[in-house]
Design a protein around this motif. Structure first.
Motif, PDB file in Angstrom:
ATOM      1  N   GLU A 131      32.594 -48.423  46.606  1.00 42.31           N
ATOM      2  CA  GLU A 131      30.687 -47.660  47.031  1.00 42.31           C
ATOM      3  C   GLU A 131      31.017 -46.134  46.516  1.00 42.31           C
ATOM      4  N   PHE A 134      32.147 -45.621  43.367  1.00 36.16           N
ATOM      5  CA  PHE A 134      30.522 -46.208  42.412  1.00 36.16           C
ATOM      6  C   PHE A 134      29.686 -46.629  43.247  1.00 36.16           C
ATOM      7  N   THR A 137      23.694 -49.018  41.803  1.00 33.38           N
ATOM      8  CA  THR A 137      23.999 -50.678  41.285  1.00 33.38           C
ATOM      9  C   THR A 137      23.510 -50.713  39.798  1.00 33.38           C
ATOM     10  N   GLN A 138      23.806 -48.682  39.471  1.00 31.03           N
ATOM     11  CA  GLN A 138      23.998 -48.681  37.971  1.00 31.03           C
ATOM     12  C   GLN A 138      24.493 -47.429  37.773  1.00 31.03           C
ATOM     13  N   LEU A 139      24.954 -47.414  36.226  1.00 31.30           N
ATOM     14  CA  LEU A 139      25.398 -46.162  35.349  1.00 31.30           C
ATOM     15  C   LEU A 139      25.170 -45.897  34.623  1.00 31.30           C
ATOM     16  N   TYR A 146      24.097 -48.786  32.253  1.00 30.49           N
ATOM     17  CA  TYR A 146      25.319 -50.182  32.728  1.00 30.49           C
ATOM     18  C   TYR A 146      25.184 -50.429  34.053  1.00 30.49           C
ATOM     19  N   LYS A 147      24.687 -52.411  34.097  1.00 29.31           N
ATOM     20  CA  LYS A 147      24.480 -52.462  35.010  1.00 29.31           C
ATOM     21  C   LYS A 147      25.746 -52.991  35.900  1.00 29.31           C
ATOM     22  N   LYS A 148      25.406 -52.359  37.027  1.00 29.39           N
ATOM     23  CA  LYS A 148      26.540 -52.327  38.428  1.00 29.39           C
ATOM     24  C   LYS A 148      27.346 -54.471  38.449  1.00 29.39           C
ATOM     25  N   THR A 151      32.337 -56.113  43.085  1.00 31.28           N
ATOM     26  CA  THR A 151      33.610 -54.532  43.666  1.00 31.28           C
ATOM     27  C   THR A 151      34.592 -55.386  44.104  1.00 31.28           C
ATOM     28  N   VAL A 180      35.778 -52.454  40.197  1.00 31.67           N
ATOM     29  CA  VAL A 180      34.007 -52.695  40.000  1.00 31.67           C
ATOM     30  C   VAL A 180      34.241 -52.752  38.153  1.00 31.67           C
ATOM     31  N   TYR A 182      30.663 -53.488  35.311  1.00 32.89           N
ATOM     32  CA  TYR A 182      29.650 -52.429  34.694  1.00 32.89           C
ATOM     33  C   TYR A 182      29.254 -54.057  33.690  1.00 32.89           C
ATOM     34  N   LEU A 270      33.560 -45.221  30.861  1.00 33.28           N
ATOM     35  CA  LEU A 270      34.149 -46.031  31.792  1.00 33.28           C
ATOM     36  C   LEU A 270      35.694 -44.828  32.842  1.00 33.28           C
TER      37      LEU A 270
END
Length: 291
Positions: A131, A134, A137-139, A146-148, A151, A180, A182, A270
């Motif tokens: 956490e 990364f 909840t998204q990047l 990108y949706k997370k 993990t 993690v 995505y 990433l």
């Protein structure tokens, strides 16, 4: 019958007391010689004018001398009024250049290198977890979001690897492995971070890896299983005491080819984000140490 003059004859002068008025010898009738008297008066008047002119010139010269003396005294250091002199001597006037003040040479300490703090377990003491590396909840990378997904965090580094990677992680004393995933538009990426005690161990590990050193893909939380049997794109890099990996492919199970730019782009995003997060970890600790 002529008469001889005996002794000195007194001359009459109106400016001299008790002087005798001259008389002319032309007549014996006692009448004064008015022409002679007029001549004497005129002569005396001329003498007075000359004396007045000479006296005026002497007085003017005396006044000029006094003024000159006053001017000289005004410019001297000895002020009769008791106040400071008007100007200092020319030798004491300030010069055209001033000498800059000198200070003892000082040197600021060199800035702390962020990589030093992520190169040794003794310095790299900030909290560490999937956490912190990364978050959210998204990047967002550029215009791509990108949706997370899921993990994972384990001290058994080999359990999250495939191919030749499990053996290498164990042999080089990996202490922790975090992962993690995505996803975007059917393309999924798993990023993994392996932790070593020193940068030297991470560098030696990297030199032993090959194309079969693969981090296992991680599914869950909206990310379908991927890269379990299909051909996928993988990367391996190091920074400080960390090694970081990516495995990218299609959630449909299709093999990745060189033409699949979306897969390569997702894997690069990433890898770049993981590098930045590790570097920021070092920068934050260097900044805190400097304060």
């Amino acid at each position: 019958m002529s008469y001889g003059q005996g002794g000195s004859q007194n001359q009459w002068d109106p400016w001299t007391p008790q002087s005798e008025q001259p008389w002319s010898a032309k007549g014996d009738d006692g009448t004064p010689d008015w022409a002679a008297l007029a001549d004497q008066s005129e002569n005396r008047s001329k003498r007075r004018k000359v004396l007045l002119i000479v006296g005026g010139a002497l007085a003017t010269a005396a006044i000029g001398t006094a003024v000159a003396m006053a001017v000289v005294n005004a410019g001297s250091d000895d002020d009769t009024a008791g106040g400071p002199s008007a100007l200092p001597p020319s030798a004491s006037l300030p010069g055209g250049t001033a000498t800059a003040p000198s200070f003892a040479p000082t040197s600021a300490p060199p800035p702390l290198d962020p990589k030093d703090f992520i190169s040794s377990a003794k310095k790299d003491t900030a909290p560490l977890s999937p956490e912190t590396l990364f978050p959210g909840t998204q990047l967002t990378m550029g215009e791509t979001v990108y949706k997370k997904g899921a993990t994972a965090d384990t001290k058994n580094c080999a359990s999250g690897a495939r191919g030749t990677l499990p053996k290498l992680l164990t042999a080089n004393k990996c202490t922790r492995l975090m992962r993690v995933s995505y996803v975007k538009d059917g393309v999924a990426v798993t990023a993994g971070v392996a932790v070593f005690d020193s940068a030297a161990e991470a560098t030696e590990f990297k030199g032993q890896t090959d194309t079969k050193s693969i981090i296992s893909s991680l599914s869950g939380k909206g990310v379908k299983p991927f890269c379990e049997s299909a051909i996928c794109r993988t990367t391996t890099n190091t920074l400080g005491r960390y090694a970081y990996f990516t495995t990218a492919g299609f959630t449909s199970g299709k093999d990745v080819t060189l033409k699949d730019n979306k897969v390569f782009s997702a894997g690069n995003d990433l890898a770049q984000f993981t590098f930045r997060q590790l570097l920021r970890r070092g920068e934050a600790q260097a900044s805190a140490a400097a304060k």
